[in-house]
Scaffold this motif. Sequence first.
Motif, short mmCIF file in Angstrom:
data_model
loop_
_atom_site.label_atom_id
_atom_site.label_comp_id
_atom_site.label_asym_id
_atom_site.label_seq_id
_atom_site.Cartn_x
_atom_site.Cartn_y
_atom_site.Cartn_z
N THR A 62 1.13 -0.87 -0.03
CA THR A 62 -0.17 -0.11 -0.39
C THR A 62 1.17 1.32 0.12
OG1 THR A 62 -1.83 -1.37 0.93
CG2 THR A 62 -1.89 0.66 1.40
N GLU A 65 2.38 1.97 -3.56
CA GLU A 65 1.40 2.52 -4.02
C GLU A 65 0.49 3.90 -4.30
OE1 GLU A 65 -2.03 -0.70 -3.93
OE2 GLU A 65 -0.89 -1.88 -4.30
N LYS A 66 0.72 4.69 -2.93
CA LYS A 66 0.45 5.12 -2.27
C LYS A 66 2.24 6.58 -3.10
CE LYS A 66 -2.10 6.96 1.56
NZ LYS A 66 -1.47 7.48 2.99
N PHE A 69 1.47 6.80 -6.61
CA PHE A 69 0.30 8.10 -6.52
C PHE A 69 1.25 9.15 -6.92
CE2 PHE A 69 -4.04 9.18 -5.89
CZ PHE A 69 -3.72 10.78 -5.27
N ASN A 72 3.43 9.74 -9.20
CA ASN A 72 3.41 10.67 -10.33
C ASN A 72 1.96 12.02 -10.45
OD1 ASN A 72 3.27 8.11 -11.93
ND2 ASN A 72 1.61 7.23 -11.61
N LEU A 73 1.43 12.34 -9.82
CA LEU A 73 1.49 13.84 -9.60
C LEU A 73 2.21 14.68 -9.87
CD1 LEU A 73 -1.66 13.27 -7.34
CD2 LEU A 73 -2.21 13.84 -9.82
#
Lengths: 204, 253
Positions: A62, A65-66, A69, A72-73
Amino acid sequence: MSIFEYNGSAIVAMAGKNCVAVASDLRFGVQLQTITTDCPKVYPIHEKLYLGLSGLKTDAQTLHEKLVFRHNLYKLREERNMKPTTFGHLVSAVLYERRFGPYFCSPVIAGLEDDGTPYLCGMDSIGAMETAKDFMVAGTAPESLYGMCESMWKPDMDADTLFETVAQCLLSGVDRDALAGWGAVVHLITPDKVVSRTLKGRMD
Amino acid sequence: MSRRYDSRTTIFSPEGRLYQVEYAMEAISNAGASMGMLAKDGVVLVAEKKITSKLLDSKAVGVRKEKMYKLDDHIACSVAGITADANILINICRLAAQRYYFAYQEPIPVEQLVQSVCDTKQGYTQFGGQRPFGVSILYAGWDEHYGFQLYQSDPSGNYGGWKAAAIGAGHAAATNLLKTDYKDDITLAEAVPLLVRVLSKAMDTSLAVDKVEIATLSKDPATGKVIYKQYEAPEITPLIEAANADKAAAASS
């Protein structure tokens, strides 16, 4: 058994001359039962930045994955990859957000800055960061890994020597740990490429 | 008499119209044009920049492009309307795409992204008492379910999938031209110059390199990865020169 030792892991990262290597074992187990032997604990964030996450595997997944995220931004807004130092501080902030219900992971961050200088840092599960010039370890066999690294590490190793050193430190360090081992994967990061090799060690 | 009603944004007029939404669309038809075209092997987006000045810092991050934005690795967009409103929506799009990826570990299908942004836009026409976003967006994307796609959304929150679309100034003229010029099996290489020509014909002024943005979405044949490419000045110049020459020839004949 502590929650940090539920799955088992071993991660070593080392700095050389304009290169870093980061390696992990491949065991995935539930307490003393080994489930699979193809589970690396080191994830790429971008070409010059790798994140190793030891500890509870569900939290490691997790967290990874966070952080993808967030990265990517960041890439969309800044139109560039995150620098390793910046990423280290981001991981620390994300972990501290959960100060009173933490992710049971100890991250190791290894990368190259824009000018090729190695960057290594590690932190505990609530984000206390320490950078290092030589090596960083994490997992269920830290004492063995520290011992191996402390004796093997030399400054300014070139890429091939660094690879050998990291590989030997990890493979020997996990021998006395029941929860880590079953092979290893080593990523050798240089300014022009990343070479990843999977190693076979004692398969126990 | 119906004037009394459009001071509230989320209320119908007696004739059953949403005036604020219509006013928003008016604002957009005065803004810089944006057009898109779907090809067999990609999507092309072309836009006219309204803000051109020698004093603009072309190297400042995030403001180098006025009209074209990447939303995710496989989706890009072009906007027309109030730029500040567009920035908010673009951020919303990017967050939606990343939230989907976080949950499902696969890239968001293009239509789902468009739908979720349009649902947000629609909310501003029904509750909250806030004005709608004064932006129309053209979305260009690829996903493994439907391949290359082009969508258009407007302030009402309505959207449609298109083979070719135009928004902003001159969109009616551009749409007419696209209806005659578009072929179903057009390739990206043919679509790019065609769309630039349509832009130049729909504009009353002739095109200049610093007034045009061009971007394409295609797949790398070797890796299969989706590539978003924004054209730089040396690539834009020959295209607009050809388009300007075409327009001059058509005008003089």
